[in-house]
Every structure is written in structure tokens, then in C-alpha cells.
Design a protein around this motif. Structure first.
Motif, PDB file in Angstrom:
ATOM      1  N   GLU A   1       2.663   6.128  -8.517  1.00 43.70           N
ATOM      2  CA  GLU A   1       1.962   4.849  -8.415  1.00 43.70           C
ATOM      3  C   GLU A   1       1.517   4.591  -6.977  1.00 43.70           C
ATOM      4  N   ARG A   2       2.388   4.882  -6.014  1.00 46.75           N
ATOM      5  CA  ARG A   2       2.029   4.676  -4.612  1.00 46.75           C
ATOM      6  C   ARG A   2       0.804   5.508  -4.231  1.00 46.75           C
TER       7      ARG A   2
ATOM      8  N   ARG B   1      -2.450   4.162  -6.034  1.00 43.24           N
ATOM      9  CA  ARG B   1      -2.925   2.901  -5.448  1.00 43.24           C
ATOM     10  C   ARG B   1      -3.526   3.147  -4.061  1.00 43.24           C
TER      11      ARG B   1
ATOM     12  N   VAL C   1      -7.127   4.445  -4.783  1.00 41.81           N
ATOM     13  CA  VAL C   1      -8.153   3.460  -5.141  1.00 41.81           C
ATOM     14  C   VAL C   1      -8.448   2.524  -3.968  1.00 41.81           C
ATOM     15  N   ALA C   2      -7.474   2.368  -3.075  1.00 44.32           N
ATOM     16  CA  ALA C   2      -7.741   1.576  -1.871  1.00 44.32           C
ATOM     17  C   ALA C   2      -8.724   2.304  -0.962  1.00 44.32           C
TER      18      ALA C   2
ATOM     19  N   TYR D   1      -7.555   4.963 -11.705  1.00 45.66           N
ATOM     20  CA  TYR D   1      -7.264   3.817 -12.560  1.00 45.66           C
ATOM     21  C   TYR D   1      -6.779   4.290 -13.929  1.00 45.66           C
TER      22      TYR D   1
ATOM     23  N   LEU E   1      -3.136   5.902 -13.847  1.00 49.67           N
ATOM     24  CA  LEU E   1      -2.060   4.926 -13.713  1.00 49.67           C
ATOM     25  C   LEU E   1      -1.917   4.097 -14.989  1.00 49.67           C
TER      26      LEU E   1
ATOM     27  N   GLU F   1      -1.249  -4.749 -17.835  1.00 51.68           N
ATOM     28  CA  GLU F   1      -1.808  -4.143 -16.630  1.00 51.68           C
ATOM     29  C   GLU F   1      -2.433  -2.785 -16.949  1.00 51.68           C
TER      30      GLU F   1
ATOM     31  N   LEU G   1      -6.260  -1.716 -16.052  1.00 53.46           N
ATOM     32  CA  LEU G   1      -6.605  -0.537 -15.267  1.00 53.46           C
ATOM     33  C   LEU G   1      -7.564   0.390 -16.015  1.00 53.46           C
TER      34      LEU G   1
END
Length: 575
Positions: free
Chosen positions: A446-447, A450, A453-454, A463, A466, A479, A483
Motif C-alpha cells: 500500500e505504501r 500510494r 499515484v502521488a 489504483y 490497490l 474504498e 479506487l
């Protein structure tokens, strides 16, 4: 001065043409053309070409067209047209071809150039008469070939429906003639197909077969139209094959059947083809690879061996690639039988330098299968990488080797080191996240996603990955849906993302909606992972026969799919 010499070299061709014309005969016409090349005209042509070279094509065009009118030379008319087209001056090009047609109304070259220009400019209203005139001037023995080539000329035309009508009108006089009827109907069928009129296209193919029962072009057109909504296309193909079992049509039929997820029918056609034409090499190769996919090792070995006998000395690039496929297939057969020495010998026979990374990877896999992982990694690491692209290929080959052999921690660390060297490579970050998921390190996955996508907000795969992970673990479903829908904003037609959406709907208890979404995704892409999900939804919905059918198809597509294998194990099913 260099550009002047280049221009003079260009002008030598027209000068040579004039000289040849002067000596070709004594009818007076050629003498006029030759005498027109005086010093003044030579200077005019030189000045025209200089203007073109110096960025003033309009002035150059005017000089060239004036010279063409003075000399009545087709080469100069053609050059004026070319200059206008290259400078995107459509009206000027039209002016030149009209002047050419007026000066030489019987010139087929002028008519052909005019026709090509009208097509390029989408002036379809003027095309029909020109096309009919060109066909009328073509000897009868050559007309079918010219007619067959017509649809290619209309591929870039924007109004395909009008183009279909124009061609149909131009071919009206050729539809009922024995020599041209079948070709004309096939051409009309292709035009209708380009216009989206599939039913009309199939009707045209039937009419072609009515004139020539063994017309292979009609069969190929029908093959292109084969779909659930066109049930009459396949019988038409079969009827042509009964009259004229050409290897090209039967081979194309087998490939269409494979695309339609009908491997048994494809096998039947390939077996027929190898009996009808035992020297037709492509059939043996495709048959052998399909038999290997079905895990029928003995017949696969025989078919691939037969292919190598039929094509012992490949000459073209395509034949060399095909030979590589045969060697790789035979190596895989030997590997499945745990005859690693023989598998290596087949790899040694691949000589194409472009296949070296494939050979290296396969050799590494053979070493890993024998428990020699360190040697396998060293083999890949020793592969020479001349470019950054080669370095990346080598890296991913080693990562794949580690993943496939359960060395997930090593794969994760290898990717991490590569990311430190190239933090801008988003694909590496994505691959590391997927490895983290395989390791069960969902926090790291997950880290990483994310962070991805940042750094790249339009990276829709992140997306989806996840969201699917949440859905598969049956957590944070709201969620997960959010996503996955975000991923669909970037790739609304991606079947794998649609599969994720179907899976989250199933996990949320929306079984009927999940079934609809998964069926659509599987139809678009019969992937084994989608088959696993669709089969499970069908199974729990009470449609167990349909579930077994889908799972069986999925196994044929990818028996090594972890998702599908786990699903079948969980339901204790062996379809």
C-alpha cells in the motif's frame, strides 16, 4: 553549391526522358518535347526547384506547372502535383491534375494521379467516374486484381459509408461478369465492412461465392466478419473450403477459431491442413504449439519436429522467428519431461542474435528447475547489456526468475536497489509493490502504490492494484470501489479493471451486478484470472455447469494462473 548540384541531379531524369523520347520515333510529337528543353526552360525548371528547396514551394509550384503546360510533359505535371501535396496545398494540387487531364485527357497516369489525389482530399463525389474510367481502360485479364486492391485506397477516407456507395456504383458494370463478379462483390463487401455495415458485407461475400464457389477472398472476408452476431459467416467459410481447401484460408480459419476460444475446432482444422498440405510449414508450427499448450507432449513434439523438417534452412526474418518458436517449444517439452540436457540442446540450436535474452532466460530457468539458482542468476547477470533498455530487460529477466521460483524477498530487494538508481522509473515501483503483495507484506504494498499515484496521478494500474487487493482480502470495500472506479476513469474499457470492479461487487454482496460485469470483462478478454472470478460467481449463483465450462476454458488459457488454481482448490473442483 551542394544543393544546386542535387537539384541538377534531379533534373537529369526529365532531361533523359526528353532525350529518349526524341530517339524513340519520328512521329513529330517526341521532337516537339525534346526541342522544348531550351536554355530558358532549363533555367525556369532550375529556378522552380530552387524555390522549393529554399522554402517557397508556392513559387516553385507555379514555375513547374507553367513548364508542364509549355512542354506537355507528364513528369513535370507529376512534379507540380507532388510539390503542392508536400506543401499541403490541396487546391493547387487539384489545379495541377486538372490541367494535366485537360492537356492529356486519355492519359491513364493523369487519371490515376487524379484519383489518388481525390481520395487523399476526401473528394468522393469525383472519384466514382474516375474509378469506372480506370477500370474500363484496364485489360479484362487484369481487372479482377485492380478491383481487389480498391478497398485499400479508401482506408483513410473519413466518410466510409459514402465511400462504400461510390465504389458500389463504380463497380456496377462488373458485378455480373464471370471474370470480375466475385472480386467486385468482395471489394464491395470490404467497403461495407469498413463502413460498419457487417450484415451487408456478409451478403456481398455470399454473392461472391454465388459467382465463384471457391473464392478464397470471399472466405477471408467472411472470416473477418465471424462473430456471434453473424452466424452465417462460418458456414460460408466452410462451403468455400469444401470447394477450394486453400492452406491460407484454412490457416486463417484456425487462427480465428483460436481467437474465439475454440481450441478443439482449431486443432481439427490444423490437423486437416497438415493432411491436405503436409509441406505447409506454418500449420505444423501452430499445431505443435497448440498441442503443447494442451499438454499433449508426444504429438506436440512430432508436429514441431515436422515443422523443422519442412523448413530446414529459414531465410526470411519471419521464418527465423518461427524456427526459434519451434526450438523453444521443443525445449519446453523436454523440460516438462525433466530432460534438462535435451532442453539445453534445443536452446543451443537457436542462432538468431536477437533471441539471445530469450535463450539466456530459458537457460536460467532450466538451471533454477535443477536447484541451481545462483548459477541461474549469474547467467542472466552476465548477459551483455549495450543500452539502458538492455539493462532494464536484464533486470526484469532476473526479477521474473526470482518470482517464478519463489524467491520473493530477493526479487523485492533487487527491485529496491534498481529504484534507488532510477527513482523516476514508475514501472519498477509498481513491480516492487506487486512483489510485496506476493510476500504478504500488504503494508509495504500500500505504501508503494500510494507513493506511485502521488508521483504519477494518472498511473491507473496502481489504483486498480490497490483496490483489487482490498477486494480480494474482503476489506475496505467502499474504498476499493472508489479506487477501481478511479482507475476506470483513465482506462474505461480495460477488461482487467472491469474484473476488479466485478470482484468488489461480488465481495459487497451484489452478485447479479458482479455477474454482469465479469461476463462482459471475460468476453472482452478471456483471461484465466477473470475466468476464476466469473466461475466462482456462477458457482455460488447455482450455475455450476457454466462455471465448470468457464474454469475449463481458463485452464486452457493459463493453467499456471495462481488465482484460478487457488479457486479450484478452494472449491475442490477439477473441471
Amino acid at each position: 553549391m551542394k544543393s544546386v548540384f542535387c537539384i541538377l541531379a534531379v533534373l537529369l531524369l526529365p532531361l533523359g526522358t526528353f532525350a529518349q523520347s526524341a530517339s524513340a520515333g519520328d512521329d513529330g510529337k517526341n521532337a516537339v518535347r525534346a526541342s522544348a528543353m531550351d536554355a530558358s526552360l532549363f533555367y525556369q525548371l532550375l529556378l522552380g526547384e530552387l524555390n522549393v528547396q529554399d522554402g517557397d514551394p508556392g513559387a516553385g509550384y507555379s514555375l513547374l506547372l507553367d513548364a508542364a503546360r509549355k512542354t506537355n510533359d507528364p513528369d513535370l505535371y507529376q512534379r507540380a502535383v507532388t510539390v503542392a501535396v508536400q506543401s499541403r496545398a490541396g487546391e493547387a494540387a487539384l489545379q495541377a491534375v486538372r490541367a494535366w487531364m485537360q492537356a492529356q485527357p486519355e492519359s491513364r497516369e493523369a487519371k490515376r494521379t487524379t484519383l489518388q489525389l481525390m481520395l487523399a482530399l476526401n473528394r468522393l463525389s469525383d472519384v466514382g467516374a474516375l474509378l469506372a474510367s480506370e477500370l474500363a481502360a484496364t485489360p479484362l485479364r487484369d481487372r479482377a486484381g485492380i478491383i481487389a486492391a480498391i478497398p485499400r485506397g479508401f482506408m483513410r477516407v473519413t466518410d466510409k459509408k459514402m465511400a462504400a456507395r461510390v465504389v458500389e456504383q463504380a463497380l456496377a458494370d462488373h458485378l455480373n461478369r464471370k471474370e470480375t463478379g466475385a472480386a467486385a462483390w468482395v471489394a464491395i463487401g470490404r467497403m461495407r465492412a469498413m463502413a460498419g455495415e457487417t450484415a451487408g458485407a456478409l451478403d456481398a461475400a455470399r454473392k461472391a461465392v454465388g459467382i465463384d464457389a471457391g473464392d478464397e477472398d470471399a472466405a477471408l472476408l467472411a472470416l473477418e466478419l465471424m462473430a456471434p452476431g453473424q452466424p452465417l459467416a462460418e458456414p460460408l467459410v466452410r462451403s468455400v473450403l469444401e470447394k477450394n481447401p486453400t492452406p491460407e484460408v484454412r490457416m486463417a480459419y484456425a487462427r480465428v477459431l483460436l481467437d474465439a476460444q475454440r481450441p478443439a475446432d482449431a486443432l481439427h482444422q490444423l490437423e486437416l491442413l497438415t493432411k491436405e498440405r503436409p509441406a505447409y510449414a506454418p500449420a505444423w508450427l501452430t499445431l505443435g504449439l497448440l498441442q503443447l499448450q494442451e499438454n499433449r507432449l508426444e504429438p506436440a513434439q512430432m508436429s514441431l519436429g515436422r515443422y523443422l523438417e519442412v523448413t530446414p534452412n529459414p531465410t526470411s526474418d519471419a521464418q527465423q522467428r518461427a524456427q526459434t518458436e519451434a526450438f523453444l517449444g521443443l525445449s519446453q517439452i523436454a523440460e516438462k519431461r525433466k530432460n534438462f540436457a535435451l532442453a539445453e540442446k534445443w536452446l543451443e540450436r537457436i542462432e538468431n542474435p536477437g533471441d539471445r535474452i530469450i535463450i539466456t532466460t530459458r537457460r536460467a530457468q532450466l538451471l533454477a528447475r535443477q536447484g541451481r539458482m545462483e548459477q541461474a542468476r549469474e547467467l542472466i547477470q552476465a548477459w551483455p547489456a549495450a543500452t539502458p533498455a538492455d539493462e532494464r530487460t536484464r533486470l526484469m529477466a532476473e526479477v521474473q526468475l526470482l518470482r517464478e521460483n519463489g524467491k520473493l524477498v530477493e526479487a523485492y530487494e533487487l527491485l529496491g536497489a534498481a529504484i534507488q538508481r532510477k527513482p523516476e522509473d514508475h514501472e519498477l515501483l509498481y513491480d516492487q509493490a506487486l512483489v510485496a503483495e506476493k510476500m504478504g507484506n500488504f503494508e509495504a504494498m500500500e505504501r508503494l502504490l500510494r507513493a506511485l499515484v502521488a508521483a504519477k496521478p494518472d498511473y491507473h494500474h496502481a489504483y486498480n492494484a490497490l483496490g483489487y487487493s482490498f477486494a480480494d482480502r474482503n476489506i475496505r470495500l467502499a474504498e476499493a470501489r472508489q479506487l477501481i472506479n478511479k482507475a476506470l476513469e483513465f482506462a474505461p474499457d480495460d477488461p482487467m479493471i472491469r474484473d476488479s470492479l466485478g470482484w468488489v461487487e461480488f465481495r459487497s454482496g451484489n452478485t447479479s451486478e458482479a455477474l454482469k460485469i465479469l461476463q462482459s470483462a471475460y468476453k472482452a478478454r478471456p483471461d484465466p484470472d477473470i475466468a476464476a472470478h466469473l466461475g466462482e460467481v456462477l458457482w455460488v449463483s447455482g450455475q455450476r455447469e457454466q462455471a465448470l465450462t468457464v474454469w475449463k476454458e481458463g485452464l486452457r488459457e493459463g493453467s499456471e494462473s495462481e488465482t484460478l488454481t487457488e479457486t479450484l482448490r478452494r472449491f475442490q473442483v477439477n473441471p
